[in-house]
Scaffold this active site. Sequence first.
Site, PDB file in Angstrom:
ATOM      1  N   ASP A 143      -4.130  -1.081  -7.368  1.00 27.20           N
ATOM      2  CA  ASP A 143      -4.689  -1.694  -6.163  1.00 27.20           C
ATOM      3  C   ASP A 143      -6.077  -2.298  -6.408  1.00 27.20           C
ATOM      4  O   ASP A 143      -7.104  -1.652  -6.248  1.00 27.20           O
ATOM      5  CB  ASP A 143      -4.739  -0.629  -5.051  1.00 27.20           C
ATOM      6  CG  ASP A 143      -5.070  -1.218  -3.704  1.00 27.20           C
ATOM      7  OD1 ASP A 143      -5.591  -2.350  -3.647  1.00 27.20           O
ATOM      8  OD2 ASP A 143      -4.822  -0.545  -2.697  1.00 27.20           O
ATOM      9  N   GLN A 187      -0.953   2.557  -6.000  1.00 28.30           N
ATOM     10  CA  GLN A 187      -2.387   2.843  -5.862  1.00 28.30           C
ATOM     11  C   GLN A 187      -3.175   2.572  -7.145  1.00 28.30           C
ATOM     12  O   GLN A 187      -4.287   2.070  -7.098  1.00 28.30           O
ATOM     13  CB  GLN A 187      -2.590   4.288  -5.412  1.00 28.30           C
ATOM     14  CG  GLN A 187      -2.651   4.393  -3.895  1.00 28.30           C
ATOM     15  CD  GLN A 187      -2.825   5.802  -3.401  1.00 28.30           C
ATOM     16  OE1 GLN A 187      -2.631   6.767  -4.134  1.00 28.30           O
ATOM     17  NE2 GLN A 187      -3.173   5.936  -2.141  1.00 28.30           N
ATOM     18  N   SER A 240      -8.612  -2.349  -3.439  1.00 21.81           N
ATOM     19  CA  SER A 240      -9.344  -1.089  -3.237  1.00 21.81           C
ATOM     20  C   SER A 240     -10.403  -0.880  -4.312  1.00 21.81           C
ATOM     21  O   SER A 240     -11.537  -0.512  -4.003  1.00 21.81           O
ATOM     22  CB  SER A 240      -8.383   0.102  -3.250  1.00 21.81           C
ATOM     23  OG  SER A 240      -7.584   0.073  -2.108  1.00 21.81           O
ATOM     24  N   TYR A 297      -3.531  -1.890   7.344  1.00 24.91           N
ATOM     25  CA  TYR A 297      -4.471  -2.974   7.675  1.00 24.91           C
ATOM     26  C   TYR A 297      -4.600  -3.128   9.189  1.00 24.91           C
ATOM     27  O   TYR A 297      -3.663  -2.838   9.935  1.00 24.91           O
ATOM     28  CB  TYR A 297      -3.973  -4.302   7.100  1.00 24.91           C
ATOM     29  CG  TYR A 297      -4.050  -4.400   5.601  1.00 24.91           C
ATOM     30  CD1 TYR A 297      -5.273  -4.499   4.960  1.00 24.91           C
ATOM     31  CD2 TYR A 297      -2.896  -4.422   4.826  1.00 24.91           C
ATOM     32  CE1 TYR A 297      -5.353  -4.612   3.589  1.00 24.91           C
ATOM     33  CE2 TYR A 297      -2.960  -4.530   3.450  1.00 24.91           C
ATOM     34  CZ  TYR A 297      -4.189  -4.625   2.838  1.00 24.91           C
ATOM     35  OH  TYR A 297      -4.267  -4.736   1.481  1.00 24.91           O
ATOM     36  N   ARG A 340       0.855  -1.198   0.000  1.00 20.93           N
ATOM     37  CA  ARG A 340       0.000   0.000   0.000  1.00 20.93           C
ATOM     38  C   ARG A 340       0.880   1.234   0.000  1.00 20.93           C
ATOM     39  O   ARG A 340       0.928   1.994   0.962  1.00 20.93           O
ATOM     40  CB  ARG A 340      -0.943  -0.071   1.172  1.00 20.93           C
ATOM     41  CG  ARG A 340      -1.920  -1.210   0.914  1.00 20.93           C
ATOM     42  CD  ARG A 340      -3.185  -1.078   1.629  1.00 20.93           C
ATOM     43  NE  ARG A 340      -4.255  -1.512   0.773  1.00 20.93           N
ATOM     44  CZ  ARG A 340      -5.471  -1.743   1.194  1.00 20.93           C
ATOM     45  NH1 ARG A 340      -5.774  -1.558   2.442  1.00 20.93           N
ATOM     46  NH2 ARG A 340      -6.391  -2.141   0.354  1.00 20.93           N
TER      47      ARG A 340
HETATM   48  P1  NAD Z   1      -9.744  -4.219   5.003  1.00 25.43           P
HETATM   49  O1  NAD Z   1     -10.634  -4.620   3.896  1.00 25.43           O
HETATM   50  O2  NAD Z   1      -8.556  -5.074   5.309  1.00 25.43           O
HETATM   51  O3  NAD Z   1     -10.614  -4.104   6.363  1.00 25.43           O
HETATM   52  C1  NAD Z   1     -11.794  -3.347   6.391  1.00 25.43           C
HETATM   53  C2  NAD Z   1     -11.839  -2.532   7.660  1.00 25.43           C
HETATM   54  O4  NAD Z   1     -12.124  -3.381   8.775  1.00 25.43           O
HETATM   55  C3  NAD Z   1     -10.553  -1.798   8.012  1.00 25.43           C
HETATM   56  O5  NAD Z   1     -10.793  -0.409   8.098  1.00 25.43           O
HETATM   57  C4  NAD Z   1     -10.152  -2.397   9.351  1.00 25.43           C
HETATM   58  O6  NAD Z   1      -9.495  -1.474  10.197  1.00 25.43           O
HETATM   59  C5  NAD Z   1     -11.509  -2.815   9.899  1.00 25.43           C
HETATM   60  N1  NAD Z   1     -11.460  -3.769  11.032  1.00 25.43           N
HETATM   61  C6  NAD Z   1     -10.679  -4.866  11.191  1.00 25.43           C
HETATM   62  N2  NAD Z   1     -10.945  -5.471  12.372  1.00 25.43           N
HETATM   63  C7  NAD Z   1     -11.911  -4.741  12.978  1.00 25.43           C
HETATM   64  C8  NAD Z   1     -12.600  -4.849  14.212  1.00 25.43           C
HETATM   65  N3  NAD Z   1     -12.341  -5.838  15.073  1.00 25.43           N
HETATM   66  N4  NAD Z   1     -13.539  -3.931  14.502  1.00 25.43           N
HETATM   67  C9  NAD Z   1     -13.797  -2.917  13.641  1.00 25.43           C
HETATM   68  N5  NAD Z   1     -13.195  -2.762  12.457  1.00 25.43           N
HETATM   69  C10 NAD Z   1     -12.248  -3.657  12.125  1.00 25.43           C
HETATM   70  O7  NAD Z   1      -9.243  -2.716   4.818  1.00 25.43           O
HETATM   71  P2  NAD Z   1      -9.106  -1.896   3.467  1.00 25.43           P
HETATM   72  O8  NAD Z   1     -10.428  -1.445   3.011  1.00 25.43           O
HETATM   73  O9  NAD Z   1      -8.312  -2.704   2.539  1.00 25.43           O
HETATM   74  O10 NAD Z   1      -8.304  -0.583   3.867  1.00 25.43           O
HETATM   75  C11 NAD Z   1      -7.565  -0.410   5.012  1.00 25.43           C
HETATM   76  C12 NAD Z   1      -6.894   0.981   4.957  1.00 25.43           C
HETATM   77  O11 NAD Z   1      -5.880   1.059   3.959  1.00 25.43           O
HETATM   78  C13 NAD Z   1      -7.843   2.111   4.647  1.00 25.43           C
HETATM   79  O12 NAD Z   1      -7.624   3.139   5.550  1.00 25.43           O
HETATM   80  C14 NAD Z   1      -7.461   2.559   3.266  1.00 25.43           C
HETATM   81  O13 NAD Z   1      -7.753   3.907   3.032  1.00 25.43           O
HETATM   82  C15 NAD Z   1      -5.988   2.276   3.259  1.00 25.43           C
HETATM   83  N6  NAD Z   1      -5.464   2.113   1.895  1.00 25.43           N
HETATM   84  C16 NAD Z   1      -4.267   2.713   1.581  1.00 25.43           C
HETATM   85  C17 NAD Z   1      -3.741   2.573   0.296  1.00 25.43           C
HETATM   86  C18 NAD Z   1      -2.453   3.247  -0.092  1.00 25.43           C
HETATM   87  O14 NAD Z   1      -1.955   4.033   0.646  1.00 25.43           O
HETATM   88  N7  NAD Z   1      -1.899   2.919  -1.231  1.00 25.43           N
HETATM   89  C19 NAD Z   1      -4.409   1.804  -0.653  1.00 25.43           C
HETATM   90  C20 NAD Z   1      -5.607   1.197  -0.299  1.00 25.43           C
HETATM   91  C21 NAD Z   1      -6.116   1.362   0.988  1.00 25.43           C
END
Ligand code: NAD
Length: 374
Positions: free
Chosen positions: A128, A125, A131, A231, A120
């Site tokens: 990805d 991006q 996402s 994550y 990430r």
């Molecule tokens: P994910 O699909 O792995 O998980 C979904 C959500 O579930 C996450 O926000 C996680 O914190 C939450 N979660 C896990 N356990 C939990 C619990 N016990 N109770 C409540 N919530 C819980 O996550 P995702 O959608 O792939 O994204 C995670 C983060 O990464 C986001 O903030 C996203 O913006 C970021 N991201 C960054 C980049 C980058 O910088 N290149 C790219 C994609 C996503």
Amino acid sequence: MIIGIPRESRAGETRVAATPETVKKLAASGKHSIVVETGAGMSASFPDAEFEAAGARLASADEAFGADIVLKVRGPTAAELPKLKRGAMLIGLLNPYDAAAVQACAATGVSGYALEWLPRITRAQSMDVLSSQANIAGYKAVIIAADTYGRFMPMLMTAAGTVKAARVLVLGVGVAGLQAIATAKRLGAVIEASDVRPSVKDQVESLGAKWVDVPYANDEERKIAEGVGGYARPMPPEWMARQGEIIHERCKSVDILITTALIPGRPAPKLIRAQTVAAMKPGAVIIDLAAEQGGNVEGAELDKIVAKDGVKIVGYSNLAAQLASDASALYARNVLNFLALSLNVKSGDFAVPKDDEIIKATLVCDNAAVVPRS
Ligand code: NAD
């Protein structure tokens, strides 16, 4: 070289790893032949003729799988693996957490790149896929919820009286959760949301939703909650119990609950117990986006809608495939951007930059062996 795009054969998989738009770019240099399996784009509304017009040749599954570079959405099935050519490059969602699947891929002698493991970082991006597809799943979750819920989402004032806005709770606010909030907001719902990661609070509030806080008892809990690489990590049982109590109380007044909580490589955390479902209002709807990873909600069943205590629990998997055309368009662009690390689409020059951080992170098998994760 030959670039192959097979038709996806797994049940319910409607997407395709290339579209006429990306095929046109892949074919632009004139140095490579693009071979698309007949019917590969049909369920995503990309007819064969459009692929041909973009410069592809239609062919059999054997030919598409036998290419030098194979672009896939999902990992090949047992029946498809023998069709792959030794030394070929295979790009797709290869399910790298499944050791047997990776081993089977390795045995074919391909260089397998699992897009689930894209780092990430800013440069990745545009590639990805998690996402781009989670964004679609978050949107579709709300559409399914609205369709399953027997009442309006927005507040309405009519001559026959006022209709209250639906109350939506989103648990897990990553990419899917944020899109779920944004979509429910457009439909006029009143929204609350919560996540384990503290950094999410500002994003939730900027979308006009209310943050449901689950306090940390100590610095150690807060540290774990920050997660790693964007994550989440599994939280201690004490925090989970505290979360369970707070969410239980919120759920009593919620009409639609959307859960998206995931922890990479592990079963989904259980956030909603049966007693919380039982405490919800009759007619409430739960969409469990984590159903494929075991579910966030007790009682959710994969690819089914189950009714419990007057509450409907939807456990559909692969919601992105229900928006096959847009899901494929975004996925195909992600794949093209990933392939562009090795393939100069203008000149047609091809060389895999083995030392590139993105290439190293995604390579799961090479030279007939599994590549250990560093
Ligand atoms: P994910 O699909 O792995 O998980 C979904 C959500 O579930 C996450 O926000 C996680 O914190 C939450 N979660 C896990 N356990 C939990 C619990 N016990 N109770 C409540 N919530 C819980 O996550 P995702 O959608 O792939 O994204 C995670 C983060 O990464 C986001 O903030 C996203 O913006 C970021 N991201 C960054 C980049 C980058 O910088 N290149 C790219 C994609 C996503």
